[in-house]
Design an enzyme around this catalytic site. Structure first.
Site, PDB file in Angstrom:
ATOM      1  CE1 TYR A 101       2.935  -7.551   6.724  1.00  0.00           C
ATOM      2  CE2 TYR A 101       2.186  -9.288   5.246  1.00  0.00           C
ATOM      3  CZ  TYR A 101       2.200  -7.959   5.626  1.00  0.00           C
ATOM      4  OH  TYR A 101       1.469  -7.042   4.911  1.00  0.00           O
ATOM      5  CD  GLU A 182       0.832  -4.835   7.528  1.00  0.00           C
ATOM      6  OE1 GLU A 182       1.297  -4.830   6.383  1.00  0.00           O
ATOM      7  OE2 GLU A 182       1.052  -3.935   8.361  1.00  0.00           O
TER       8      GLU A 182
END
Ligand code: GDP
Ligand code: MN
Length: 372
Positions: A101, A182
């Site tokens: 991530y 993101e």
């Protein structure tokens, strides 16, 4: 403005961030054609402005055109957290060795961009933050010093590929005036290369004028119709969830009016800022937007005349009432330049459903009373 995954990926591509090759499809037949064109295994993904698509059945792997067509048929029309799927992204499937991530967000509290990285990607980041906070690296970037290798190493470690990717993502964040970039998951392919499998990007609305190409990506059909109407008319409008519609001039007075309605025991349904003006045109536009909000049970019109003269605002209100039918009572408080004349104009015309109050608090109490 939130970007769809396919738009976020298009933006990533411009900054050299590796993403899968893909095609948009709106029907199962188009998904089949896309899979045929791409060849091999594909992934069919719902394009909606919400996360958790995977869990909701909105992301499916397909071995070839037949399966892609079937996957598309099962995903189109799905309701994912209130968002109905109308469009799909068909991508060439990526082999995954690990899911990480990586994000850059704006930390408003710290007034700095924040880089977050964890090798435990794929799941929701809130879950990692809550359950294994030590696994999540959080590194602030000083906006004046900017990004440098030291920040990069602190966030993602020494891996050259990860450093290069973060540098690109940070540039994408700054140069696009984003408040969020993101990648979840950021996958490691079997050969060790990094690849953005998902893209979640938010662009600061106030900076969109600097990015006409991105502004053109706005999806009118997904936006709140009232917000779209307000934008079209150049009215600042914010939706809230109470019952008193608020119209003020200037951001400070409008915010104060929201507070006073709460002090008076009510809850604002929305607020509109007329800005410096008070022309009939501006008042008509704002009233039209506010009155279309079905939650509005009364309207509080709070004007302080500085450069804007109250008599002009009063005429604006009357002209507006002639042009748009407002089904709810309106409470007006006028003060400042030519307030006396403004009130006299309203009192003489005395349109039905219009109440004039001398102070902000009294006006707010009246509006709250009329809304209940
Ligand atoms: P989200 O659930 O809305 O965040 O959608 P994502 O784009 O993150 O996809 C959800 C999950 O689908 C990912 O975490 C992957 O596990 C899986 N997935 C998506 N694309 C691919 C792909 O190309 N190959 C493989 N093997 N899995 C994929
Ligand atoms: Mn994701």
């Amino acid at each position: 403005m939130d970007l769809y995954e396919h738009q976020g990926k298009e933006l990533f591509r411009r900054f050299g961030i590796p993403v899968s090759e893909g095609r948009l499809a709106e029907t199962p037949a188009e998904a089949r054609a896309a899979a045929e064109e791409l060849g091999g295994e594909v992934v069919v993904k719902a394009q909606v402005l919400t996360g958790g698509r995977g869990k909701a059945g909105g992301v499916r792997l397909a071995a070839g055109p037949d399966e892609a067509e079937r996957a598309a048929a099962s995903i189109l029309g799905l309701d994912i957290r209130g968002h109905v799927v109308r469009r799909l992204l068909v991508e060439r499937a990526t082999a995954i060795a690990a899911e990480h991530y990586l994000s850059v967000t704006l930390d408003r509290g710290a007034k700095k961009p924040l880089v977050m990285f964890t090798t435990e990607g794929g799941v929701e980041i809130e879950q990692v933050a809550a359950e294994r906070p030590e696994a999540l690296r959080r590194v602030h970037v000083d906006p004046l010093d900017g990004y440098d290798q030291e920040v990069g190493r602190e966030a993602v470690g020494d891996d050259a590929r990860a450093l290069d990717l973060l540098e690109r993502l940070y540039r994408c964040f700054v140069e696009s005036d984003a408040t969020l970039c993101e990648i979840n998951p950021l996958v490691v392919k079997p050969d060790g290369a990094l690849h953005a499998l998902d893209a979640k990007v938010t662009i600061d609305d106030s900076a969109l004028f600097r990015h006409p190409d991105l502004a053109g990506w706005r999806d009118a059909s997904a936006a709140d119709p009232l917000e779209a109407l307000a934008r079209e008319k150049g009215v600042t409008y914010v939706k809230l969830d109470g019952s008193v519609g608020i119209l003020g001039n200037g951001a400070g007075l409008t915010m104060a009016t929201v507070d006073v309605v709460v002090v008076a025991g009510g809850r604002p349904a929305n607020f509109c800022d007329l800005g410096g003006g008070g022309s009939a045109e501006g008042v008509v536009d704002a009233l039209e937007v506010i009155a279309r909000d079905v939650q509005v049970r009364s309207i509080l019109f709070n004007i302080f005349g500085g450069i804007t003269r109250c008599d002009e605002v009063a005429r604006g209100i009357l002209a507006a009432l002639e042009r748009v039918a407002i089904g709810v009572p309106i409470v007006v408080r006028l003060d400042g330049t030519n307030a006396g004349e403004g009130r006299r104009i309203l009192a003489e015309a005395a349109p039905p459903g219009l109440h004039v109050e001398p102070t902000m608090l009294e006006a707010a109490r009246r509006a709250v009373e009329l809304a209940t």
